[in-house]
Design an enzyme around this catalytic site. Structure first.
Site, PDB file in Angstrom:
ATOM      1  CG  ASN A   1      76.053  74.349  34.488  1.00 15.18           C
ATOM      2  OD1 ASN A   1      77.004  73.579  34.545  1.00 15.18           O
ATOM      3  ND2 ASN A   1      75.386  74.588  33.367  1.00 15.18           N
TER       4      ASN A   1
ATOM      5  CE1 TYR B   1      86.201  76.525  32.205  1.00 19.24           C
ATOM      6  CE2 TYR B   1      87.833  74.980  33.025  1.00 19.24           C
ATOM      7  CZ  TYR B   1      86.532  75.260  32.641  1.00 19.24           C
ATOM      8  OH  TYR B   1      85.568  74.277  32.701  1.00 19.24           O
TER       9      TYR B   1
ATOM     10  CE  LYS C   1      84.651  76.339  35.335  1.00 21.74           C
ATOM     11  NZ  LYS C   1      83.204  76.457  35.487  1.00 21.74           N
TER      12      LYS C   1
HETATM   13  N1  LIG Z   1      82.417  70.191  29.083  1.00 22.32           N
HETATM   14  C1  LIG Z   1      83.464  70.044  29.875  1.00 22.32           C
HETATM   15  O1  LIG Z   1      84.424  69.336  29.539  1.00 22.32           O
HETATM   16  C2  LIG Z   1      83.504  70.726  31.212  1.00 22.32           C
HETATM   17  C3  LIG Z   1      84.461  70.304  32.142  1.00 22.32           C
HETATM   18  C4  LIG Z   1      84.521  70.914  33.392  1.00 22.32           C
HETATM   19  C5  LIG Z   1      83.635  71.930  33.703  1.00 22.32           C
HETATM   20  N2  LIG Z   1      82.728  72.335  32.768  1.00 22.32           N
HETATM   21  C6  LIG Z   1      81.824  73.417  33.166  1.00 22.32           C
HETATM   22  O2  LIG Z   1      80.493  73.021  32.999  1.00 22.32           O
HETATM   23  C7  LIG Z   1      79.672  74.180  32.823  1.00 22.32           C
HETATM   24  C8  LIG Z   1      78.734  73.948  31.655  1.00 22.32           C
HETATM   25  O3  LIG Z   1      79.517  73.818  30.483  1.00 22.32           O
HETATM   26  P1  LIG Z   1      79.113  72.850  29.278  1.00 22.32           P
HETATM   27  O4  LIG Z   1      80.228  71.913  29.103  1.00 22.32           O
HETATM   28  O5  LIG Z   1      77.748  72.340  29.468  1.00 22.32           O
HETATM   29  O6  LIG Z   1      79.218  73.902  28.074  1.00 22.32           O
HETATM   30  P2  LIG Z   1      78.104  74.515  27.092  1.00 22.32           P
HETATM   31  O7  LIG Z   1      78.838  75.517  26.289  1.00 22.32           O
HETATM   32  O8  LIG Z   1      77.373  73.422  26.419  1.00 22.32           O
HETATM   33  O9  LIG Z   1      77.096  75.249  28.093  1.00 22.32           O
HETATM   34  C9  LIG Z   1      77.390  76.463  28.726  1.00 22.32           C
HETATM   35  C10 LIG Z   1      76.142  77.333  28.714  1.00 22.32           C
HETATM   36  O10 LIG Z   1      76.432  78.518  29.467  1.00 22.32           O
HETATM   37  C11 LIG Z   1      75.846  79.609  28.758  1.00 22.32           C
HETATM   38  N3  LIG Z   1      76.542  80.846  29.116  1.00 22.32           N
HETATM   39  C12 LIG Z   1      77.802  81.224  28.785  1.00 22.32           C
HETATM   40  N4  LIG Z   1      78.059  82.458  29.257  1.00 22.32           N
HETATM   41  C13 LIG Z   1      76.947  82.851  29.915  1.00 22.32           C
HETATM   42  C14 LIG Z   1      76.602  84.026  30.632  1.00 22.32           C
HETATM   43  N5  LIG Z   1      77.446  85.051  30.744  1.00 22.32           N
HETATM   44  N6  LIG Z   1      75.373  84.086  31.199  1.00 22.32           N
HETATM   45  C15 LIG Z   1      74.500  83.075  31.061  1.00 22.32           C
HETATM   46  N7  LIG Z   1      74.768  81.941  30.386  1.00 22.32           N
HETATM   47  C16 LIG Z   1      75.977  81.832  29.826  1.00 22.32           C
HETATM   48  C17 LIG Z   1      76.023  79.265  27.303  1.00 22.32           C
HETATM   49  O11 LIG Z   1      75.133  80.010  26.479  1.00 22.32           O
HETATM   50  C18 LIG Z   1      75.735  77.786  27.300  1.00 22.32           C
HETATM   51  O12 LIG Z   1      74.361  77.515  27.084  1.00 22.32           O
HETATM   52  C19 LIG Z   1      80.639  75.351  32.645  1.00 22.32           C
HETATM   53  O13 LIG Z   1      80.752  76.046  33.867  1.00 22.32           O
HETATM   54  C20 LIG Z   1      81.953  74.665  32.308  1.00 22.32           C
HETATM   55  O14 LIG Z   1      83.071  75.426  32.669  1.00 22.32           O
HETATM   56  C21 LIG Z   1      82.627  71.745  31.546  1.00 22.32           C
END
Ligand SMILES: NC(=O)c1ccc[n+]([C@@H]2O[C@H](COP(=O)([O-])OP(=O)(O)OC[C@H]3O[C@@H](n4cnc5c(N)ncnc54)[C@H](O)[C@@H]3O)[C@@H](O)[C@H]2O)c1
Length: 245
Positions: A90, A155, A159
């Site tokens: 994730n 991105y 994805k």
């Molecule tokens: N929030 C949204 O609107 C949304 C929508 C679609 C998809 N996503 C996806 O959901 C996933 C989680 O995102 P979120 O919204 O919880 O964001 P978030 O920023 O709260 O969490 C992301 C986490 O990933 C960690 N991270 C980043 N780069 C890293 C690396 N190289 N190695 C290890 N850890 C790493 C960060 O430290 C953070 O704790 C992501 O893949 C994001 O693309 C989020």
């Protein structure tokens, strides 16, 4: 009995947002948790929160773009808990910039976390599942793996890649007791979304609000548990109606 009773779950990006909410829910459902994240402080905090509520949990500082880190993560997880049954793949980062202004370095940085990192974690998870006789993986893609978006080229490319990587791996390992699905969130209220963008994203979402991380966690739990036992290779969109427009 919990839906993940006795299982061991690795959650990358588990220190924040969707990963953290999913780790907490998996724990409520009986899983032991391995939090993997770059952010040591927040990762330790989630581990402590889990331990304080009676869950066996481990934090392993991990950069998902590093082969060594990812191999170490699974070694630590297996060393502590014997085996890994569930992997929530994730961790991810965002980017918001016109594509004609993107540097190649910015492109590479995003693709390296959002696509290369997903592959590295998936490969190591599969190696473990093949040894232990099976497992379940959930990869975080996005609704932007299904529809186009402006100012997010690396991105969206990543994805979309995760959606089809999920299909390919699912087909490849379906006969080895391994299920692999993707979760495709819409706009979720986590630190990845810049504060100043939130109002616009709410207005763009048919239900008129951002999703909450625990609303994604519930769908991830479905994909990670036997409730989805006949699903593999799917991408489940949870987006408040955005892609239905
Ligand atoms: N929030 C949204 O609107 C949304 C929508 C679609 C998809 N996503 C996806 O959901 C996933 C989680 O995102 P979120 O919204 O919880 O964001 P978030 O920023 O709260 O969490 C992301 C986490 O990933 C960690 N991270 C980043 N780069 C890293 C690396 N190289 N190695 C290890 N850890 C790493 C960060 O430290 C953070 O704790 C992501 O893949 C994001 O693309 C989020």
């Amino acid at each position: 009995m919990g839906k993940l009773e006795g299982k061991v779950a690795v959650v990358t990006g588990g220190a924040s947002g969707i990963g953290k909410a999913s780790a907490l829910l998996f724990a409520q459902e009986g899983a032991k948790i391995v939090i993997a994240d770059l952010n040591e402080e927040k990762g330790q905090e989630v581990m402590e929160e889990l331990n304080n509520s009676g869950t066996e949990a481990l934090f392993v500082k991990t950069n998902v773009t590093s082969e060594d880190d990812v191999q170490n993560l699974f070694k630590e997880a297996a060393g502590q808990f014997g085996q890994v049954d569930v992997v929530f793949n994730n961790a991810g980062i965002g980017v918001n910039k016109p594509s004609d202004e993107l540097t190649f370095e910015e492109w590479r940085r995003t693709v390296s976390v959002d696509l290369d990192g997903v592959f590295l974690v998936a490969r190591e998870a599969l190696r473990g599942f093949l040894k232990t006789g099976g497992g379940v993986m959930v990869n975080t893609a996005s609704m932007y793996g299904h529809v186009g978006v402006a100012q997010n080229a690396p991105y969206a490319a990543s994805k979309g890649g995760v959606v089809n990587l999920t299909r390919g791996l699912a087909v490849e390992y379906a006969d080895r007791n391994i299920r692999i699905n993707a979760i495709c969130p819409g706009f979720i209220d986590t630190p990845i979304i810049p504060e100043e963008m939130k109002d616009g994203l709410k207005a763009a979402t048919p239900v008129g609000r951002l999703g909450q991380a625990d609303e994604i966690a519930k769908a991830v739990l479905f994909l990670a548990s036997d409730d989805s036992s006949f699903m593999t290779g799917s991408s489940l969109i949870v987006d408040g109606g955005y892609t239905a427009q």
